[in-house]
Design a protein around this motif. Structure first.
Motif, PDB file in Angstrom:
ATOM      1  N   TRP A 133     142.255 -36.256 101.163  1.00 48.01           N
ATOM      2  CA  TRP A 133     140.814 -36.528 101.130  1.00 48.01           C
ATOM      3  C   TRP A 133     140.502 -36.898  99.690  1.00 48.01           C
ATOM      4  CZ3 TRP A 133     138.892 -36.726 105.813  1.00 48.01           C
ATOM      5  CH2 TRP A 133     139.381 -35.869 106.826  1.00 48.01           C
ATOM      6  N   LEU A 134     139.751 -37.980  99.507  1.00 48.17           N
ATOM      7  CA  LEU A 134     139.487 -38.439  98.146  1.00 48.17           C
ATOM      8  C   LEU A 134     138.006 -38.459  97.816  1.00 48.17           C
ATOM      9  CD1 LEU A 134     142.012 -40.787  99.214  1.00 48.17           C
ATOM     10  CD2 LEU A 134     142.126 -40.486  96.739  1.00 48.17           C
ATOM     11  N   VAL A 135     137.710 -38.174  96.566  1.00 52.50           N
ATOM     12  CA  VAL A 135     136.360 -38.348  96.065  1.00 52.50           C
ATOM     13  C   VAL A 135     136.445 -39.190  94.802  1.00 52.50           C
ATOM     14  CG1 VAL A 135     135.492 -36.155  96.985  1.00 52.50           C
ATOM     15  CG2 VAL A 135     136.474 -36.208  94.709  1.00 52.50           C
ATOM     16  N   GLN A 159     134.778 -40.452  99.111  1.00 49.21           N
ATOM     17  CA  GLN A 159     133.355 -40.090  99.042  1.00 49.21           C
ATOM     18  C   GLN A 159     132.878 -40.298  97.609  1.00 49.21           C
ATOM     19  OE1 GLN A 159     131.486 -38.755 101.606  1.00 49.21           O
ATOM     20  NE2 GLN A 159     129.677 -38.038 100.480  1.00 49.21           N
ATOM     21  N   ASP A 160     131.758 -41.004  97.459  1.00 44.99           N
ATOM     22  CA  ASP A 160     131.240 -41.360  96.142  1.00 44.99           C
ATOM     23  C   ASP A 160     130.240 -40.316  95.645  1.00 44.99           C
ATOM     24  OD1 ASP A 160     130.091 -42.477  93.914  1.00 44.99           O
ATOM     25  OD2 ASP A 160     129.620 -44.393  94.853  1.00 44.99           O
TER      26      ASP A 160
END
Lengths: 292, 292, 292, 292
Positions: A133-135, A159-160
């Motif tokens: 999962w990336l932010v 997610q930004d």
């Protein structure tokens, strides 16, 4: 795209492999050079220094152990920041203090490049399976360039969290804290159940197929249920550092966090006892205090 | 099958309705008789006393607030235990001390009937939607009779925790504790994030669509993110009682549970402040201590 | 003897006055110069800068708020370290991190002077009455020179903690932590007693004339018993800084300190609520959580 | 005066001896009769049952382990309550729940006698030296009769906490809690100091001759400093029971007590590990968690 990847631990190597498989032209660097061999076989170029690694790269990923290592990689001897091309993007993946990325982002801006904080969630297996999962947080244009590249590393789009790069690190720290809380909760519940006459394994299976039917409860819960904390995904000292960063943020912003204190203290006791276990092994403190 | 249902709170009413809809012949009882009206309209018979409710019933469900209420229902004036048919089964659903069900089970056995502990997991909405998670523990034959009946109340089959009825209550207590731990963890994380400059709502949405993508995090996390603890699903005093039972078990079996202490203390402070909120409102103690 | 005194807060002014009364030739410095007026009337010389203050002094006392202030006083603009005479002694009284005094001691040694850490225990009233408790750690010869001078400030002779100046600060931090623990213990006990129907005042009087018949319990206990935390001896933010240093040492040396966490968190909540009270006012968190 | 003394543990025997030495006519009882032999040699009469012991006694002292033992002594087989003379006084010295003495006081009143709660503070050595601190609460007239008799047991006159006998037990519980807090505070401070390079012994000596110059800090602190918890004054299980009573009162009156939770948990861990040490040995949990 021409991409550099610096820091080839378990996480970094898996992520770099996925970037290579996606067709990017990859140059890699690791302090211990031997770790680069598998990637070289897959077609990556191996650089001798951080500075050399980022020559002509549009994007440079970094994934190292802590704030000091990241700082050294950027601005130490042969550091890559001065060598970054104008407009190039540094995707900073390490779990570091929000202020470290903020300060480094300002140095990048002065130099004409961009730092975007891009911490990731997931174990090495998830990295290998491109299921992280990336932010991300930082400069708007840089994030737009980065977004499609990040997609080959994880599930879903990153997610930004806005323009402040530190915000992405706050989220990462919150996540690691919440994982620690889930582990401690299972440790207390399973130990109570066991001493009340139930089997840890059945308790684990019930909860992780009903209310807590979730990969993080399943994977860490298995270790807690079996009281066997091998293999070592991340050492207690590494995640103790993360919880220290959590408590540092909590101090700065004056937020009492009683659960975080307990997790940190149990990790500290695990480090003090020099146990060679996965970080989830701090759950043994609960078992010990119950006389198991 | 002829079934009695005693205790028509939000949970009980929804469960009784599902039993009725499944075609069972239902007699109901509630201390405040007016609560029985909706079920009467659907075809249930309303009894004037617990003893009257269980006449000829093969199974009697009970779902009341606490240990004292359950004890009174069974053996107080007009209590139903002496009125149970030989071989009838009492499905005891309330969240009570393991020892309460153990002791009552012995009384049932002496009388020629069976008590099976059958606590349930889920909010009133889940009960209405027949999506509860069920566990059961007690006499082997009685559990076999009970199993198909329980199936109309929940999702999946009831998990069997063996012959000791107390074991099912231990599991229920562990579950409520773990929910409380998840709420406290979110309260600390969201408060830290907010004071670090992020939006609680975005933090909530990120975690509950990634690492903590799970109904219990979503439903309780929404309350914590919005800092709005209405409507009241269960009052703080009710769940404080559950955590008290957790700590009682922990005392009996000598299990230090630092997380449970913190949750209990925050629930206590919420009760002391006389706040009219859902039990998850204990999360406000974290916000207050951070000066929000 | 020619002595300089830098930092004229409540503590510093009282200590400087006693040195003057003992017949020493005193030069004083304070960032806010007006605070020096009373001492000037008593015969002290007022210096315009730290560097000017220590001209020809055999001993320079410093007593400031925190590590940054001490560092600035020594090595900032017009700092006094470069101006110290060869062989002169810096008696460093502030509550700072052990490492701050260790590092500064090395700088003094390189320069040809000595830093002896000389933290003191006691409130401003105790300082005025020359009833402080003193400790010292650092260079052997310097401590021998210092000992008779320190005697006019406190009761008994300064306790010697060896050659490592940091050791004296460790003791000071331990002492402030133990005071905080005594306050929290009284807060819990008095609140329990009050809610059980007793009078806080009688409870206070009983304990402080029997088991806890000790000035620190009497003076802080009076505030806790009356729930009135005025006047402000030391602000919550100041002692929160001390507890932060305690927890920093605990991190460095891997020592879980659950009591220290609780005191720090209650001080943090008091700072977050912006209360204008003495630091012992953190005891109000206990009363609040009990609904008082 | 004709006095009965029931319960001849370390505390009871010492107190009974002082009553005998003060010229009172003493009859004693102990479950294990052999413990009465030394008092018999000094002139006491030994009774075979509690009921027999109180024949004609104006005052009956009781000093037993816990609530169940006290209840049995009063109203169990051969219990002394029915045998008390009209107007006789029961001086109830045991550390029990406030409600236990309240309930027993009502039973005494119905019977025509009086229960005055008279818990004592001090170790067996203090009891032998007639240096206990005493409190009392209950019937006004009975307290006046009791006061001069109590004076031979302790230092100073017994502090009067009013007509509710439970109040005296609240004070006793608060006191034991505060002792536990002092022990834990020293454990954390001495461990931090030791791991920072200081000697535990010197730290102990400094504090107990300055800020914490008090018998309770000296006597318990010596054990903590030496990490040697022998001989066993009171076993961990006994004082764990006291802390359980503290937390029970805190539950009843809704008072969060974080320090009490920690002390109770450390005592629980000590009981779970089956260590044969004085109760202050719970301080070892701090040392262990720091890897000592």
């Amino acid at each position: 795209m021409k991409i550099a990847f610096l820091g080839l631990g378990n996480m970094g190597e898996a992520m770099a492999t996925n970037l290579l498989n996606a067709g990017h032209e990859l140059t890699v660097y690791n302090r211990t050079a031997s770790k680069a061999a598998p990637l070289e076989k897959l077609g990556a170029t191996v650089a001798a220094t951080p500075a050399q690694a980022v020559q002509d790269a549009a994007i440079a990923f970094s994934m190292v152990t802590d704030d000091a290592a990241l700082q050294a990689l950027c601005t130490g001897p042969y550091g890559f920041l001065p060598a970054l091309a104008q407009g190039a993007i540094h995707a900073s993946c390490s779990t570091v203090a929000p202020d470290t990325n903020r300060r480094l982002a300002e140095e990048h801006a002065r130099h004409g490049s961009h730092l975007v904080a891009t911490p990731v969630f997931g174990k090495p297996e998830a990295a290998a399976a491109a299921k992280l999962w990336l932010v991300m947080a930082g400069d708007e244009g840089a994030k737009q360039t980065l977004r499609p590249v990040l997609e080959v590393l994880g599930q879903g789009s990153a997610q930004d969290f806005g323009p402040d790069p530190g915000a992405a690190n706050v989220i990462k720290l919150c996540g690691n804290f919440m994982l620690g809380a889930a582990i401690q909760a299972m440790a207390e519940a399973f130990t109570l159940a066991q001493k009340s006459g139930l089997e840890r394994q059945q308790v684990y299976e019930f909860f992780t197929t009903t209310l807590f039917n979730l990969p993080v409860y399943k994977s860490y819960g298995k270790l807690v249920a079996e009281r066997h904390y091998q293999p070592v995904g991340a050492a207690p000292a590494i995640i103790r550092k993360d919880l220290r960063l959590v408590l540092d943020e909590a101090r700065t912003h004056v937020v009492p966090m009683p659960f975080a204190n307990i997790i940190f203290d149990q990790l500290s006791a695990t480090v003090a006892k020099k146990e060679d276990v996965d970080w989830a092994g701090f759950a043994e403190r609960v078992a010990e205090n119950a006389g198991l």
